[in-house]
Design a protein around this motif. Structure first.
Motif, PDB file in Angstrom:
ATOM      1  N   LYS A 135      88.881  40.289 -25.625  1.00 54.16           N
ATOM      2  CA  LYS A 135      89.820  41.410 -25.707  1.00 54.16           C
ATOM      3  C   LYS A 135      91.244  40.945 -25.989  1.00 54.16           C
ATOM      4  CE  LYS A 135      87.269  44.618 -22.718  1.00 54.16           C
ATOM      5  NZ  LYS A 135      87.272  45.355 -21.414  1.00 54.16           N
ATOM      6  N   THR A 136      91.467  39.652 -25.869  1.00 51.85           N
ATOM      7  CA  THR A 136      92.822  39.123 -26.119  1.00 51.85           C
ATOM      8  C   THR A 136      93.012  38.648 -27.558  1.00 51.85           C
ATOM      9  OG1 THR A 136      92.282  36.833 -25.481  1.00 51.85           O
ATOM     10  CG2 THR A 136      92.887  38.351 -23.715  1.00 51.85           C
ATOM     11  N   ILE A 137      92.008  38.862 -28.414  1.00 53.37           N
ATOM     12  CA  ILE A 137      92.146  38.454 -29.819  1.00 53.37           C
ATOM     13  C   ILE A 137      93.405  39.077 -30.428  1.00 53.37           C
ATOM     14  CG2 ILE A 137      91.167  38.815 -32.123  1.00 53.37           C
ATOM     15  CD1 ILE A 137      88.415  38.336 -30.963  1.00 53.37           C
ATOM     16  N   GLN A 138      94.155  38.269 -31.132  1.00 56.85           N
ATOM     17  CA  GLN A 138      95.353  38.730 -31.823  1.00 56.85           C
ATOM     18  C   GLN A 138      95.094  38.699 -33.329  1.00 56.85           C
ATOM     19  OE1 GLN A 138      98.202  39.804 -30.252  1.00 56.85           O
ATOM     20  NE2 GLN A 138      97.130  39.479 -28.297  1.00 56.85           N
ATOM     21  N   VAL A 139      95.054  39.876 -33.942  1.00 61.76           N
ATOM     22  CA  VAL A 139      94.847  39.950 -35.394  1.00 61.76           C
ATOM     23  C   VAL A 139      96.209  40.081 -36.062  1.00 61.76           C
ATOM     24  CG1 VAL A 139      93.715  41.186 -37.277  1.00 61.76           C
ATOM     25  CG2 VAL A 139      92.632  41.073 -35.014  1.00 61.76           C
ATOM     26  N   PRO A 140      96.534  39.179 -36.988  1.00 60.83           N
ATOM     27  CA  PRO A 140      97.875  39.212 -37.605  1.00 60.83           C
ATOM     28  C   PRO A 140      98.045  40.407 -38.543  1.00 60.83           C
ATOM     29  CG  PRO A 140      96.494  37.581 -38.688  1.00 60.83           C
ATOM     30  CD  PRO A 140      95.706  38.078 -37.501  1.00 60.83           C
ATOM     31  N   ASP A 141      99.287  40.750 -38.810  1.00 59.98           N
ATOM     32  CA  ASP A 141      99.581  41.767 -39.826  1.00 59.98           C
ATOM     33  C   ASP A 141      99.225  41.222 -41.198  1.00 59.98           C
ATOM     34  OD1 ASP A 141     100.561  43.280 -37.763  1.00 59.98           O
ATOM     35  OD2 ASP A 141     102.674  42.879 -38.204  1.00 59.98           O
ATOM     36  N   ARG A 167      87.478  36.871 -41.482  1.00 58.85           N
ATOM     37  CA  ARG A 167      87.838  35.463 -41.386  1.00 58.85           C
ATOM     38  C   ARG A 167      88.814  35.237 -40.227  1.00 58.85           C
ATOM     39  NH1 ARG A 167      90.121  34.940 -46.042  1.00 58.85           N
ATOM     40  NH2 ARG A 167      88.113  34.832 -47.120  1.00 58.85           N
ATOM     41  N   ALA A 168      89.749  36.156 -40.046  1.00 59.66           N
ATOM     42  CA  ALA A 168      90.719  36.030 -38.959  1.00 59.66           C
ATOM     43  C   ALA A 168      90.036  36.117 -37.597  1.00 59.66           C
ATOM     44  CB  ALA A 168      91.785  37.112 -39.082  1.00 59.66           C
ATOM     45  N   LEU A 169      89.047  37.010 -37.483  1.00 59.66           N
ATOM     46  CA  LEU A 169      88.328  37.145 -36.212  1.00 59.66           C
ATOM     47  C   LEU A 169      87.481  35.910 -35.926  1.00 59.66           C
ATOM     48  CD1 LEU A 169      87.172  40.868 -36.456  1.00 59.66           C
ATOM     49  CD2 LEU A 169      88.992  39.940 -35.006  1.00 59.66           C
ATOM     50  N   GLU A 170      86.782  35.434 -36.943  1.00 55.19           N
ATOM     51  CA  GLU A 170      85.904  34.280 -36.744  1.00 55.19           C
ATOM     52  C   GLU A 170      86.687  33.046 -36.311  1.00 55.19           C
ATOM     53  OE1 GLU A 170      83.818  33.928 -40.408  1.00 55.19           O
ATOM     54  OE2 GLU A 170      82.367  35.511 -39.942  1.00 55.19           O
ATOM     55  N   ARG A 171      87.929  32.914 -36.795  1.00 56.18           N
ATOM     56  CA  ARG A 171      88.735  31.761 -36.415  1.00 56.18           C
ATOM     57  C   ARG A 171      89.097  31.789 -34.929  1.00 56.18           C
ATOM     58  NH1 ARG A 171      91.525  32.337 -41.538  1.00 56.18           N
ATOM     59  NH2 ARG A 171      93.110  33.593 -40.474  1.00 56.18           N
ATOM     60  N   GLN A 172      89.175  32.966 -34.335  1.00 58.16           N
ATOM     61  CA  GLN A 172      89.632  33.066 -32.953  1.00 58.16           C
ATOM     62  C   GLN A 172      88.507  33.139 -31.925  1.00 58.16           C
ATOM     63  OE1 GLN A 172      93.122  35.524 -32.045  1.00 58.16           O
ATOM     64  NE2 GLN A 172      93.085  36.185 -34.189  1.00 58.16           N
ATOM     65  N   ILE A 173      87.329  33.561 -32.316  1.00 56.10           N
ATOM     66  CA  ILE A 173      86.264  33.803 -31.341  1.00 56.10           C
ATOM     67  C   ILE A 173      85.857  32.523 -30.616  1.00 56.10           C
ATOM     68  CG2 ILE A 173      83.823  34.415 -31.114  1.00 56.10           C
ATOM     69  CD1 ILE A 173      84.358  36.577 -33.282  1.00 56.10           C
ATOM     70  N   CYS A 174      85.570  31.463 -31.355  1.00 53.18           N
ATOM     71  CA  CYS A 174      85.123  30.225 -30.697  1.00 53.18           C
ATOM     72  C   CYS A 174      86.192  29.620 -29.787  1.00 53.18           C
ATOM     73  CB  CYS A 174      84.648  29.212 -31.743  1.00 53.18           C
ATOM     74  SG  CYS A 174      82.905  29.454 -32.205  1.00 53.18           S
ATOM     75  N   PRO A 175      87.462  29.560 -30.186  1.00 52.48           N
ATOM     76  CA  PRO A 175      88.466  29.067 -29.241  1.00 52.48           C
ATOM     77  C   PRO A 175      88.536  29.880 -27.951  1.00 52.48           C
ATOM     78  CG  PRO A 175      89.341  28.990 -31.464  1.00 52.48           C
ATOM     79  CD  PRO A 175      88.036  29.720 -31.550  1.00 52.48           C
ATOM     80  N   LEU A 176      88.339  31.197 -28.054  1.00 50.01           N
ATOM     81  CA  LEU A 176      88.390  32.025 -26.856  1.00 50.01           C
ATOM     82  C   LEU A 176      87.163  31.808 -25.974  1.00 50.01           C
ATOM     83  CD1 LEU A 176      89.852  35.324 -28.358  1.00 50.01           C
ATOM     84  CD2 LEU A 176      90.985  33.743 -26.789  1.00 50.01           C
ATOM     85  N   VAL A 177      86.003  31.643 -26.586  1.00 48.55           N
ATOM     86  CA  VAL A 177      84.793  31.336 -25.806  1.00 48.55           C
ATOM     87  C   VAL A 177      84.959  29.979 -25.126  1.00 48.55           C
ATOM     88  CG1 VAL A 177      82.328  30.813 -25.954  1.00 48.55           C
ATOM     89  CG2 VAL A 177      83.270  32.774 -27.196  1.00 48.55           C
ATOM     90  N   THR A 178      85.503  29.019 -25.863  1.00 45.25           N
ATOM     91  CA  THR A 178      85.758  27.698 -25.281  1.00 45.25           C
ATOM     92  C   THR A 178      86.717  27.789 -24.101  1.00 45.25           C
ATOM     93  OG1 THR A 178      85.350  26.597 -27.399  1.00 45.25           O
ATOM     94  CG2 THR A 178      86.661  25.389 -25.769  1.00 45.25           C
ATOM     95  N   ASN A 179      87.742  28.623 -24.232  1.00 48.14           N
ATOM     96  CA  ASN A 179      88.681  28.813 -23.132  1.00 48.14           C
ATOM     97  C   ASN A 179      88.008  29.424 -21.912  1.00 48.14           C
ATOM     98  OD1 ASN A 179      90.815  27.760 -24.558  1.00 48.14           O
ATOM     99  ND2 ASN A 179      91.601  29.737 -25.245  1.00 48.14           N
TER     100      ASN A 179
END
Length: 480
Positions: free
Chosen positions: A48-54, A185-197
């Protein structure tokens, strides 16, 4: 917390050690499933903390021509993880898989075309068929506590659909291709780092593991691991040292842990095997600390007892005592001369102890005169039980055998004293011992872990605790 119910009890992997464990812990598929349920709560909060850029750019649209566009203020409004699984990988570790997940976002759009025409509105974006796969390793940190880390992770987003509010229908054709590529692509870049966290967030909690747990002023028990986890397709088994030490002094006993195997039971989340080695290391420690001794005085004898600790009572059986120490009170020093020996047999726990009983006459000026020293061989039956996160017990007298060690009052028949000393053991010594045993010693635990639906049984060479677990985490209480 992610996988808390098994990582918690799992603990410690110093790969250089190879001695047999005194305690074994086995996580079953039921326990792993409980860990998955806790883990999904943590991962869902992270996503839920994913940040999608403008996003902004230019696109030529027929017949309008060049269109400038921007997508701004993209916010996560919902995350769903309807399908997930955690599996043990034999000989390796744990694999987490998430499927059919979705993320819903809301944002604003703006376009400008034909130099002067502007339009704006909002949109809802739905990302579906999201999958995540990650492998997790458990290692030992420098303090002998467990640490977790992600070995690998892969995330994919299947599709993204957008619904515009306000504006013309041609907006969908303008943004569709962009959404399918850039936003996914933006979402996929963030999902694994957040799962790792989310997995790394376990480490502060794991550092609360009671690797060295204080029992009382005399003893502590060590729960570091002595070997790597044994991972099969159905369970994860850990070998813990399970050895008592005098506080601040690591003196090894003159015996070592013997190998034992846990039964193939799987009805509970967790099974904990506590071997006779652990119990006997406790006996060794308390004996070395001089804690297995007790002065017995007459005020400790039940008032209704016909036997009193005085020279009048003992003079009936040993006339020399009455002749030389008429009308004096007495006290007894009961102590072990070597560590008691604990054995586990099916449905039966036995403790054998060798000790001495020294009798003293107490003079009016409080000086003591030794009367005799008896050698005492005794055996008791023990009934272990659980009290919250501690193993406790109570004992009852089985057999007692007395022989004369030293007499300061001449020869006497020790058999005449059997009834007195049997009463002293049953009415005074054993109740005092049971008060201490009821305090118990701590099991391996982390954080605010609780045991529920617990059963304890005594088997050959060890006792087995089968239990479900409950963790009170930052997300609230979760019960298994």
């Amino acid at each position: 917390m992610f996988l808390c119910c098994w990582l918690v009890l799992g603990a410690l992997i110093p790969l250089t050690l190879s001695t047999d464990p005194g305690v074994k812990v086995k996580l079953t598929a039921k326990g792993l499933e409980y860990g998955r349920q806790l883990g999904m709560v943590s991962i869902q909060e992270k996503l839920k903390t994913i940040q999608v850029p403008d996003f902004s750019g230019n696109q030529r649209v027929t017949p309008i021509g060049k269109v400038k566009y921007s997508l701004t203020n993209l916010k996560i409004v919902d995350v769903g993880l309807p399908t997930s699984s955690v599996a043990l990988v034999p000989g390796t570790g744990v694999r987490l898989s998430i499927g059919k997940a979705f993320i819903r976002l809301h944002g604003n759009w703006r376009v400008k075309f034909l130099r002067i025409i502007k339009n704006s509105g909002s949109f809802d974006l739905s990302v579906s068929d999201l999958t995540v796969g990650t492998s997790i390793a458990v290692e030992s940190d420098e303090t002998g506590r467990p640490a977790v880390n992600t070995v690998d992770c892969a995330a994919t987003v299947g599709s993204a659909n957008i619904k515009f509010h306000g504006g013309a229908s041609w907006l969908y054709n303008l943004f569709r291709k962009f959404i399918d590529k850039a936003i996914r692509r933006a979402l996929e870049r963030q999902i694994c780092p957040l799962v790792t966290n989310a997995i790394s967030d376990l480490n502060p909690q794991l550092k609360t593991l009671n690797v060295l747990a204080k029992v009382d002023k005399h003893a502590e028990i060590e729960y570091s691991m002595v070997s790597s986890p044994a991972v099969t397709a159905s369970s994860l088994e850990l070998g813990l040292k399970g050895e008592f030490y005098n506080i601040g002094k690591k003196q090894e006993p003159p015996f070592s842990a013997a190998a034992f195997n846990l039964p193939p039971q799987a009805d509970s989340m967790l099974y904990i095997g506590l071997s006779a080695f652990t119990a006997n290391s406790a006996a060794f420690v308390y004996s070395a600390a001089g804690a297995l001794s007790l002065y017995v005085t007459d005020d400790m004898v039940p008032p209704a007892s016909p036997f009193r600790l005085n020279t009048n009572t003992f003079g009936v059986f040993i006339p020399q005592i009455a002749q030389r120490f008429l009308g004096l009170t007495m006290k007894l020093l009961v102590k072990t001369v070597k560590p008691p020996v604990v054995t586990f047999e099916p449905n039966n726990t036995m403790v054998k102890a060798s000790g001495t009983v020294t009798a003293y006459a107490i003079h009016p000026n409080s000086t003591l005169s030794p009367l005799f020293v008896l050698n005492l061989e005794s055996s008791v039956s023990a009934q272990p039980f659980l009290s919250e996160m501690r193993v406790a017990g109570r004992v009852s007298l089985n057999n007692m055998d007395l022989t004369v060690g030293t007499s300061y009052v001449g020869e006497f028949q020790v058999g005449l004293l059997n009834s007195i000393f049997r009463m002293v053991l049953r009415a005074v010594v054993i109740p005092v011992l049971n008060v201490q045993l009821a305090k118990g010693y701590p099991l391996p635990a982390i954080g605010k872990m609780q045991l529920v639906n617990t059963q304890l049984q005594v088997l050959k060479d060890y006792m087995l605790i089968g239990t479900d677990v409950q963790f009170n985490s930052i997300h609230g209480a979760s019960r298994g």
